[in-house]
Design a protein around this motif. Structure first.
Motif, PDB file in Angstrom:
ATOM      1  N   ASP A 295      29.717  36.955  30.262  1.00 25.80           N
ATOM      2  CA  ASP A 295      29.573  36.424  31.613  1.00 25.80           C
ATOM      3  C   ASP A 295      30.627  35.364  31.912  1.00 25.80           C
ATOM      4  O   ASP A 295      31.013  34.594  31.027  1.00 25.80           O
ATOM      5  CB  ASP A 295      28.185  35.792  31.794  1.00 25.80           C
ATOM      6  CG  ASP A 295      27.055  36.810  31.763  1.00 25.80           C
ATOM      7  OD1 ASP A 295      27.333  38.000  32.026  1.00 25.80           O
ATOM      8  OD2 ASP A 295      25.917  36.413  31.489  1.00 25.80           O
ATOM      9  N   GLN A 296      31.048  35.344  33.180  1.00 26.75           N
ATOM     10  CA  GLN A 296      32.012  34.342  33.653  1.00 26.75           C
ATOM     11  C   GLN A 296      31.733  34.065  35.120  1.00 26.75           C
ATOM     12  O   GLN A 296      31.663  34.997  35.925  1.00 26.75           O
ATOM     13  CB  GLN A 296      33.456  34.865  33.493  1.00 26.75           C
ATOM     14  CG  GLN A 296      34.517  33.965  34.071  1.00 26.75           C
ATOM     15  CD  GLN A 296      34.617  32.636  33.344  1.00 26.75           C
ATOM     16  OE1 GLN A 296      34.774  32.615  32.137  1.00 26.75           O
ATOM     17  NE2 GLN A 296      34.518  31.547  34.079  1.00 26.75           N
ATOM     18  N   ASP A 297      31.556  32.785  35.481  1.00 29.82           N
ATOM     19  CA  ASP A 297      31.425  32.427  36.894  1.00 29.82           C
ATOM     20  C   ASP A 297      32.766  32.643  37.570  1.00 29.82           C
ATOM     21  O   ASP A 297      33.822  32.378  36.978  1.00 29.82           O
ATOM     22  CB  ASP A 297      30.992  30.964  37.040  1.00 29.82           C
ATOM     23  CG  ASP A 297      29.552  30.730  36.596  1.00 29.82           C
ATOM     24  OD1 ASP A 297      28.748  31.690  36.664  1.00 29.82           O
ATOM     25  OD2 ASP A 297      29.237  29.600  36.187  1.00 29.82           O
ATOM     26  N   VAL A 298      32.749  33.142  38.830  1.00 34.32           N
ATOM     27  CA  VAL A 298      33.977  33.367  39.596  1.00 34.32           C
ATOM     28  C   VAL A 298      33.841  32.716  40.965  1.00 34.32           C
ATOM     29  O   VAL A 298      32.727  32.548  41.482  1.00 34.32           O
ATOM     30  CB  VAL A 298      34.304  34.867  39.749  1.00 34.32           C
ATOM     31  CG1 VAL A 298      34.640  35.495  38.406  1.00 34.32           C
ATOM     32  CG2 VAL A 298      33.161  35.623  40.418  1.00 34.32           C
ATOM     33  N   LYS A 299      34.985  32.352  41.546  1.00 30.20           N
ATOM     34  CA  LYS A 299      35.020  31.715  42.865  1.00 30.20           C
ATOM     35  C   LYS A 299      36.328  32.073  43.546  1.00 30.20           C
ATOM     36  O   LYS A 299      37.221  32.678  42.931  1.00 30.20           O
ATOM     37  CB  LYS A 299      34.892  30.202  42.722  1.00 30.20           C
ATOM     38  CG  LYS A 299      36.070  29.575  41.984  1.00 30.20           C
ATOM     39  CD  LYS A 299      35.855  28.107  41.724  1.00 30.20           C
ATOM     40  CE  LYS A 299      36.989  27.480  40.955  1.00 30.20           C
ATOM     41  NZ  LYS A 299      37.588  28.232  39.892  1.00 30.20           N
ATOM     42  N   ALA A 300      36.445  31.681  44.817  1.00 28.04           N
ATOM     43  CA  ALA A 300      37.677  31.933  45.572  1.00 28.04           C
ATOM     44  C   ALA A 300      38.874  31.405  44.797  1.00 28.04           C
ATOM     45  O   ALA A 300      38.855  30.289  44.279  1.00 28.04           O
ATOM     46  CB  ALA A 300      37.595  31.266  46.940  1.00 28.04           C
ATOM     47  N   GLY A 301      39.912  32.227  44.699  1.00 29.98           N
ATOM     48  CA  GLY A 301      41.131  31.862  43.979  1.00 29.98           C
ATOM     49  C   GLY A 301      41.205  32.415  42.569  1.00 29.98           C
ATOM     50  O   GLY A 301      42.254  32.382  41.945  1.00 29.98           O
ATOM     51  N   ASP A 302      40.082  32.944  42.042  1.00 26.55           N
ATOM     52  CA  ASP A 302      40.067  33.474  40.675  1.00 26.55           C
ATOM     53  C   ASP A 302      40.559  34.922  40.648  1.00 26.55           C
ATOM     54  O   ASP A 302      40.394  35.673  41.616  1.00 26.55           O
ATOM     55  CB  ASP A 302      38.651  33.430  40.095  1.00 26.55           C
ATOM     56  CG  ASP A 302      38.184  32.018  39.787  1.00 26.55           C
ATOM     57  OD1 ASP A 302      39.001  31.079  39.866  1.00 26.55           O
ATOM     58  OD2 ASP A 302      36.986  31.859  39.473  1.00 26.55           O
ATOM     59  N   LEU A 303      41.123  35.292  39.512  1.00 24.88           N
ATOM     60  CA  LEU A 303      41.590  36.656  39.252  1.00 24.88           C
ATOM     61  C   LEU A 303      40.922  37.140  37.981  1.00 24.88           C
ATOM     62  O   LEU A 303      40.911  36.435  36.978  1.00 24.88           O
ATOM     63  CB  LEU A 303      43.117  36.673  39.083  1.00 24.88           C
ATOM     64  CG  LEU A 303      43.763  37.950  38.543  1.00 24.88           C
ATOM     65  CD1 LEU A 303      43.644  39.079  39.555  1.00 24.88           C
ATOM     66  CD2 LEU A 303      45.223  37.697  38.193  1.00 24.88           C
ATOM     67  N   MET A 304      40.355  38.336  38.019  1.00 22.85           N
ATOM     68  CA  MET A 304      39.734  38.950  36.842  1.00 22.85           C
ATOM     69  C   MET A 304      40.401  40.291  36.581  1.00 22.85           C
ATOM     70  O   MET A 304      40.676  41.039  37.520  1.00 22.85           O
ATOM     71  CB  MET A 304      38.233  39.199  37.076  1.00 22.85           C
ATOM     72  CG  MET A 304      37.390  37.964  37.303  1.00 22.85           C
ATOM     73  SD  MET A 304      37.236  36.882  35.877  1.00 22.85           S
ATOM     74  CE  MET A 304      36.308  37.874  34.752  1.00 22.85           C
TER      75      MET A 304
ATOM     76  N   LEU B 127      40.882  42.090  40.099  1.00 21.65           N
ATOM     77  CA  LEU B 127      40.081  41.621  41.228  1.00 21.65           C
ATOM     78  C   LEU B 127      40.461  40.178  41.556  1.00 21.65           C
ATOM     79  O   LEU B 127      40.406  39.316  40.673  1.00 21.65           O
ATOM     80  CB  LEU B 127      38.591  41.686  40.909  1.00 21.65           C
ATOM     81  CG  LEU B 127      38.046  43.062  40.518  1.00 21.65           C
ATOM     82  CD1 LEU B 127      37.981  43.196  39.014  1.00 21.65           C
ATOM     83  CD2 LEU B 127      36.688  43.284  41.125  1.00 21.65           C
ATOM     84  N   THR B 128      40.824  39.910  42.815  1.00 23.10           N
ATOM     85  CA  THR B 128      41.135  38.561  43.278  1.00 23.10           C
ATOM     86  C   THR B 128      40.062  38.157  44.281  1.00 23.10           C
ATOM     87  O   THR B 128      39.875  38.829  45.293  1.00 23.10           O
ATOM     88  CB  THR B 128      42.526  38.515  43.944  1.00 23.10           C
ATOM     89  OG1 THR B 128      43.505  38.923  42.981  1.00 23.10           O
ATOM     90  CG2 THR B 128      42.846  37.105  44.416  1.00 23.10           C
ATOM     91  N   PHE B 129      39.384  37.067  43.990  1.00 25.00           N
ATOM     92  CA  PHE B 129      38.290  36.586  44.832  1.00 25.00           C
ATOM     93  C   PHE B 129      38.843  35.654  45.907  1.00 25.00           C
ATOM     94  O   PHE B 129      39.606  34.739  45.604  1.00 25.00           O
ATOM     95  CB  PHE B 129      37.228  35.895  43.967  1.00 25.00           C
ATOM     96  CG  PHE B 129      36.610  36.850  42.984  1.00 25.00           C
ATOM     97  CD1 PHE B 129      35.492  37.583  43.323  1.00 25.00           C
ATOM     98  CD2 PHE B 129      37.196  37.064  41.751  1.00 25.00           C
ATOM     99  CE1 PHE B 129      34.950  38.501  42.437  1.00 25.00           C
ATOM    100  CE2 PHE B 129      36.659  37.975  40.856  1.00 25.00           C
ATOM    101  CZ  PHE B 129      35.526  38.698  41.203  1.00 25.00           C
ATOM    102  N   THR B 130      38.463  35.904  47.159  1.00 28.91           N
ATOM    103  CA  THR B 130      39.010  35.127  48.278  1.00 28.91           C
ATOM    104  C   THR B 130      37.978  34.233  48.943  1.00 28.91           C
ATOM    105  O   THR B 130      38.334  33.325  49.681  1.00 28.91           O
ATOM    106  CB  THR B 130      39.627  36.055  49.337  1.00 28.91           C
ATOM    107  OG1 THR B 130      38.603  36.878  49.891  1.00 28.91           O
ATOM    108  CG2 THR B 130      40.731  36.922  48.736  1.00 28.91           C
ATOM    109  N   SER B 131      36.680  34.492  48.707  1.00 29.92           N
ATOM    110  CA  SER B 131      35.632  33.700  49.345  1.00 29.92           C
ATOM    111  C   SER B 131      34.329  33.882  48.578  1.00 29.92           C
ATOM    112  O   SER B 131      34.049  34.969  48.070  1.00 29.92           O
ATOM    113  CB  SER B 131      35.449  34.160  50.795  1.00 29.92           C
ATOM    114  OG  SER B 131      34.456  33.409  51.446  1.00 29.92           O
ATOM    115  N   GLY B 132      33.533  32.820  48.508  1.00 28.78           N
ATOM    116  CA  GLY B 132      32.230  32.902  47.879  1.00 28.78           C
ATOM    117  C   GLY B 132      32.267  32.597  46.394  1.00 28.78           C
ATOM    118  O   GLY B 132      33.307  32.234  45.836  1.00 28.78           O
TER     119      GLY B 132
END
Length: 199
Positions: free
Chosen positions: A115-124, A100-105
């Motif tokens: 648990d892990q906080d995620v934001k735009a630019g992160d990859l899980m 999963l690649t986060f692009t916004s939010g």
């Protein structure tokens, strides 16, 4: 799609299945359903480039749908997701690998109880068979694209809401096509993969 178009599509699919049953068995094509994108192919991909510009900026922010399949290959699938403010993707376990690649939010990922906080630019990465949940914790939609390997959804899937997606999954209407679950050897034998690159 209106009722007349749906019936026409169904009749065409029925005619096609009578005319070329061996192709339908080989590719296991399914009729177009109301929550499906009829412009997306339900069969194996063509051997050509698929280009999605601005995937980390403009393009995903234009999507308001909870889930939209962008492309389905023989061994993977690209899906765009928009998780509304306060929403989540649902606590789940897949039998496929997922990136999963986060692009916004911003959001919170819970994978195998951690648990892990995620934001735009992160990859899980979520290995097959691993419990996971992603929650939007921010003031704007959490937008991401995910790659399943192999495919997890019908190639034509479009879910406007999580509830619509949950209902289709529970009713068996959002299944990955049989051709996307085959082994490399099976695809080579069927002529879908050729190491010469000539088809």
């Amino acid at each position: 799609m209106d009722v007349t178009s749906a019936l026409r599509t169904s009749a065409l699919a029925s005619t096609r299945s009578r005319a070329i049953p061996s192709i339908n068995r080989l590719f296991n094509t399914t009729p177009v359903l109301p929550s499906k994108d009829p412009k997306m192919s339900s069969g194996p991909p063509k051997h050509e480039m698929q280009y999605f510009p601005n995937m980390t900026t403009a393009m995903p922010s234009k999507s308001g749908e909870f889930r939209r399949v962008l492309w389905t290959g023989l061994y993977s699938q690209v899906v765009l997701m928009t998780v509304p403010v306060g929403g989540d993707i649902g606590d789940e376990v897949h039998t496929v690998d997922q990136a999963l690649t986060f692009t916004s939010g911003v959001g919170k990922a819970t994978i195998a109880g951690k648990d892990q906080d995620v934001k735009a630019g992160d990859l899980m990465m979520v290995p097959a068979g691993t419990q996971h949940q992603f929650v939007n914790t921010g003031p704007t939609p959490l937008i991401l694209y995910t790659i399943y390997s192999p495919a997890e959804h019908n190639p034509q899937t479009v879910h406007k809401t999580k509830e619509e997606g949950d209902e289709e999954e529970e009713n068996g209407k959002d299944e990955a096509p049989e051709w996307s679950q085959r082994s490399k050897a099976e695809n080579e034998e069927a002529g879908l993969v050729n190491t010469s690159g000539k088809y």
